[in-house]
Design a protein around this motif. Structure first.
Motif, PDB file in Angstrom:
ATOM      1  N   SER A   1      17.371  37.445  12.802  1.00 10.12           N
ATOM      2  CA  SER A   1      17.294  38.895  13.019  1.00 10.12           C
ATOM      3  C   SER A   1      15.868  39.442  13.041  1.00 10.12           C
ATOM      4  CB  SER A   1      18.110  39.665  11.973  1.00 10.12           C
ATOM      5  OG  SER A   1      19.476  39.470  12.227  1.00 10.12           O
ATOM      6  N   GLU A   2      14.916  38.607  13.451  1.00 10.12           N
ATOM      7  CA  GLU A   2      13.561  39.126  13.673  1.00 10.12           C
ATOM      8  C   GLU A   2      13.484  39.643  15.108  1.00 10.12           C
ATOM      9  OE1 GLU A   2      10.760  36.153  11.107  1.00 10.12           O
ATOM     10  OE2 GLU A   2      12.088  35.298  12.604  1.00 10.12           O
ATOM     11  N   ARG A   3      12.769  40.752  15.279  1.00  7.49           N
ATOM     12  CA  ARG A   3      12.633  41.290  16.645  1.00  7.49           C
ATOM     13  C   ARG A   3      11.621  40.454  17.418  1.00  7.49           C
ATOM     14  NH1 ARG A   3      12.608  47.818  16.350  1.00  7.49           N
ATOM     15  NH2 ARG A   3      10.675  47.506  15.210  1.00  7.49           N
ATOM     16  N   GLN A   4      11.938  40.227  18.695  1.00  8.83           N
ATOM     17  CA  GLN A   4      11.086  39.389  19.532  1.00  8.83           C
ATOM     18  C   GLN A   4      10.785  40.076  20.857  1.00  8.83           C
ATOM     19  OE1 GLN A   4      13.753  36.029  19.940  1.00  8.83           O
ATOM     20  NE2 GLN A   4      12.670  34.853  18.383  1.00  8.83           N
ATOM     21  N   VAL A   5       9.665  39.668  21.449  1.00 11.21           N
ATOM     22  CA  VAL A   5       9.376  40.048  22.830  1.00 11.21           C
ATOM     23  C   VAL A   5       9.032  38.760  23.567  1.00 11.21           C
ATOM     24  CG1 VAL A   5       6.940  40.594  22.276  1.00 11.21           C
ATOM     25  CG2 VAL A   5       7.971  41.481  24.359  1.00 11.21           C
ATOM     26  N   ALA A   6       9.583  38.587  24.782  1.00 13.40           N
ATOM     27  CA  ALA A   6       9.359  37.356  25.545  1.00 13.40           C
ATOM     28  C   ALA A   6       9.048  37.692  26.997  1.00 13.40           C
ATOM     29  CB  ALA A   6      10.593  36.449  25.474  1.00 13.40           C
ATOM     30  N   LEU A   7       8.295  36.804  27.651  1.00  7.82           N
ATOM     31  CA  LEU A   7       7.984  36.964  29.075  1.00  7.82           C
ATOM     32  C   LEU A   7       8.516  35.751  29.817  1.00  7.82           C
ATOM     33  CD1 LEU A   7       6.420  38.917  31.011  1.00  7.82           C
ATOM     34  CD2 LEU A   7       4.554  37.260  30.925  1.00  7.82           C
ATOM     35  N   TRP A   8       9.166  36.006  30.960  1.00 12.42           N
ATOM     36  CA  TRP A   8       9.846  34.945  31.710  1.00 12.42           C
ATOM     37  C   TRP A   8       9.366  34.920  33.156  1.00 12.42           C
ATOM     38  CZ3 TRP A   8      13.244  32.161  28.712  1.00 12.42           C
ATOM     39  CH2 TRP A   8      13.648  32.770  27.517  1.00 12.42           C
ATOM     40  N   ASP A   9       9.333  33.711  33.712  1.00 10.46           N
ATOM     41  CA  ASP A   9       9.112  33.547  35.140  1.00 10.46           C
ATOM     42  C   ASP A   9      10.461  33.153  35.745  1.00 10.46           C
ATOM     43  OD1 ASP A   9       8.562  32.829  37.688  1.00 10.46           O
ATOM     44  OD2 ASP A   9       6.966  31.394  37.202  1.00 10.46           O
ATOM     45  N   PRO A  10      11.074  34.030  36.568  1.00 11.55           N
ATOM     46  CA  PRO A  10      12.413  33.733  37.106  1.00 11.55           C
ATOM     47  C   PRO A  10      12.458  32.449  37.933  1.00 11.55           C
ATOM     48  CG  PRO A  10      11.824  36.013  37.518  1.00 11.55           C
ATOM     49  CD  PRO A  10      10.585  35.336  37.021  1.00 11.55           C
ATOM     50  N   ASN A  11      11.296  31.989  38.427  1.00 12.60           N
ATOM     51  CA  ASN A  11      11.284  30.734  39.189  1.00 12.60           C
ATOM     52  C   ASN A  11      11.425  29.515  38.282  1.00 12.60           C
ATOM     53  OD1 ASN A  11      10.859  32.135  41.611  1.00 12.60           O
ATOM     54  ND2 ASN A  11       8.682  32.330  41.112  1.00 12.60           N
ATOM     55  N   ASN A  12      11.235  29.746  36.976  1.00 12.78           N
ATOM     56  CA  ASN A  12      11.387  28.651  36.015  1.00 12.78           C
ATOM     57  C   ASN A  12      11.899  29.251  34.709  1.00 12.78           C
ATOM     58  OD1 ASN A  12      11.269  26.403  34.433  1.00 12.78           O
ATOM     59  ND2 ASN A  12       9.033  26.356  34.300  1.00 12.78           N
ATOM     60  N   PHE A  13      13.227  29.446  34.661  1.00 15.61           N
ATOM     61  CA  PHE A  13      13.834  30.159  33.532  1.00 15.61           C
ATOM     62  C   PHE A  13      14.034  29.274  32.288  1.00 15.61           C
ATOM     63  CE2 PHE A  13      16.260  34.246  34.951  1.00 15.61           C
ATOM     64  CZ  PHE A  13      15.303  35.010  34.319  1.00 15.61           C
ATOM     65  N   ALA A  14      13.664  27.975  32.380  1.00 17.16           N
ATOM     66  CA  ALA A  14      13.973  27.059  31.278  1.00 17.16           C
ATOM     67  C   ALA A  14      13.332  27.508  29.969  1.00 17.16           C
ATOM     68  CB  ALA A  14      13.515  25.648  31.639  1.00 17.16           C
ATOM     69  N   GLU A  15      12.037  27.793  30.016  1.00 18.50           N
ATOM     70  CA  GLU A  15      11.303  28.181  28.809  1.00 18.50           C
ATOM     71  C   GLU A  15      10.569  29.486  29.075  1.00 18.50           C
ATOM     72  OE1 GLU A  15      11.092  26.746  25.746  1.00 18.50           O
ATOM     73  OE2 GLU A  15      12.661  25.369  26.429  1.00 18.50           O
TER      74      GLU A  15
END
Length: 431
Positions: A242-256
């Motif tokens: 339950s810790e708040r997180q912010v993440a950035l994604w590249d839709p061309n490589n959604f794995a990580e």
């Protein structure tokens, strides 16, 4: 001993400041609903807030200049029969606002230039198609009169507002409650987050899933997601602890994720606001008393913490002013409208500069109020890029706003309607 090199950025010293009491909007009973929407929408003419109302749903629309104490008897927009859950001004006409409600309907309203002089009970048009409450609204950024709505029936509808009709209905894409839905910059894709812990990028006209990411965050609390620069996606959510997180994604490589940062252990959902002109994302938590902001760049770690604006009182909602409504002479790069229990407080974000000259590095050409395509063209497949304007001399509103026309002759007539496009299983759809 190696010295830590501090990353250079013109936004490192951005600071937030609340306006003085006489520039706030006071004595407003902000809605007590626990729904996780912004509860506030603003543009250069008006500020709108969802308020408590007996016997139905209401929201208040105030001219920007009407600051100070608001009289208890000030007229509201009160045509819904259930509480209002979301409101959003049209980006192409500052007098048009949409509202979604527990009464399962979406209503489109026209606000007169000086504000309301009597309660507004009759919408310009009422859009009916959801079977449960409507909690998310989002206008198309470049196509005129295209509106997205998402309801607790797990259905997402795209409306041609001028014709009063649902053109695309996605009723089998989301198996559970939709937490957030937004457009990319030119409106050619929709990004949703859902209670089934999946983030999806959709083709809006076909109603199909282009790409999806399961469990962008491990926690079970709501996830929010927005498109940022270069088609990347920024999400906020919770870890298993339950810790708040912010993440950035590249839709061309959604794995990580490109990056994933843990922020704190507060329970409020983080509402992200992204500014494509500066690359800054502002995170406002419902129930928090702070606004954190980060710069999104092309180099690791991609999401760079800048600073935090903090105050004593928690926020019940937040409005975000379009760039054309800011004061460029004061190097203002963002303005928020923070809802308290009983008032709305503007907060300005400023880059400290000594010069009085126009700072063109802070204000590249930005999105103006002109749409680039009409609804019919867009539904037929035409995309339009945002029409940009310069803020060098400040934004001057067009003397005549783009008139809002409802084609009454086309309403409720089955003969002139194209067949409703329904989405079924993800995959190519015949349109």
């Amino acid at each position: 001993m190696s010295r830590k090199v501090v990353r250079s950025s013109k936004f490192r010293h951005v600071f937030g400041q609340a306006l003085k009491t006489d520039q706030c909007y006071d004595d407003i009973r902000i809605s007590q609903m626990t729904w996780d929407s912004n509860f506030c929408s603003v543009n250069p003419k008006f500020v709108a807030m969802i308020v408590d109302a007996s016997g139905g749903g209401a929201f208040m629309v105030l001219p920007m200049s009407k600051t100070g104490r608001i009289d208890m008897s000030y007229p509201t927009v009160c045509g819904h029969t259930g509480p209002v859950l979301d409101i959003e001004f049209c980006p192409h006409n500052d007098n048009i606002i949409a509202s979604g409600s527990e009464d399962c309907s979406v209503m489109i309203w026209e606000i007169p230039d000086g504000g309301l002089t009597s309660p507004l009970t009759e919408p310009v048009i009422k859009l009916e198609g959801h079977s449960k409450r409507v909690g998310i609204l989002s206008w198309h950024p470049t196509a005129h009169n295209v509106l997205l709505s998402a309801g607790c029936d797990n259905v997402l509808i795209l409306w041609n507002v001028a014709r009063g009709e649902a053109v695309v209905r996605m009723d089998s894409v989301h198996p559970d409650l939709i937490y957030s839905a937004c457009w990319n910059r030119d409106g050619s894709q929709i990004l949703t987050s859902c209670k089934d812990k999946t983030m999806r990028v959709l083709d809006p006209r076909k109603g199909t899933v282009l790409i999806e990411k399961e469990k962008p965050h491990d926690g079970s609390r709501p996830t929010r997601a927005v498109f940022v620069s270069d088609g990347k996606i920024l999400s906020t959510g919770f870890s298993r602890m339950s810790e708040r997180q912010v993440a950035l994604w590249d839709p061309n490589n959604f794995a990580e994720p490109l990056t994933l940062q843990e922020l704190d252990t507060s329970s409020g959902v983080l509402l992200p606001f992204f500014d494509p002109d500066t690359g800054i994302v502002y995170l406002c938590g419902k129930g928090d008393s702070s606004i954190r902001y980060f710069e999104v760049t092309d180099e690791a770690p991609y999401v760079h913490y800048l600073s935090m604006y903090g105050s004593k009182e928690s926020q019940k909602g937040m409005g975000y002013m379009p760039k054309r409504g800011l004061d460029v002479h004061k190097c203002e790069i963002a303005r928020f409208y923070k809802l308290h229990e009983r008032k709305c407080e503007p907060i300005v974000m400023t880059v400290p500069r000594k010069s009085d000259l126009f700072q063109d590095d802070l204000y590249p050409d930005t999105v103006g109020p002109e749409p680039s395509v009409e609804a019919d063209e867009w539904f037929q497949g035409k995309d339009g890029q945002p029409v940009l304007i310069s803020l060098k001399d400040g934004f001057v509103a067009p003397t005549k706003a783009k008139e809002f026309k409802v084609h009454k002759s086309l309403l409720k007539t089955s003969t002139s309607r194209p067949p409703l496009r329904r989405s079924s299983m993800p995959g190519p759809q015949p349109t």
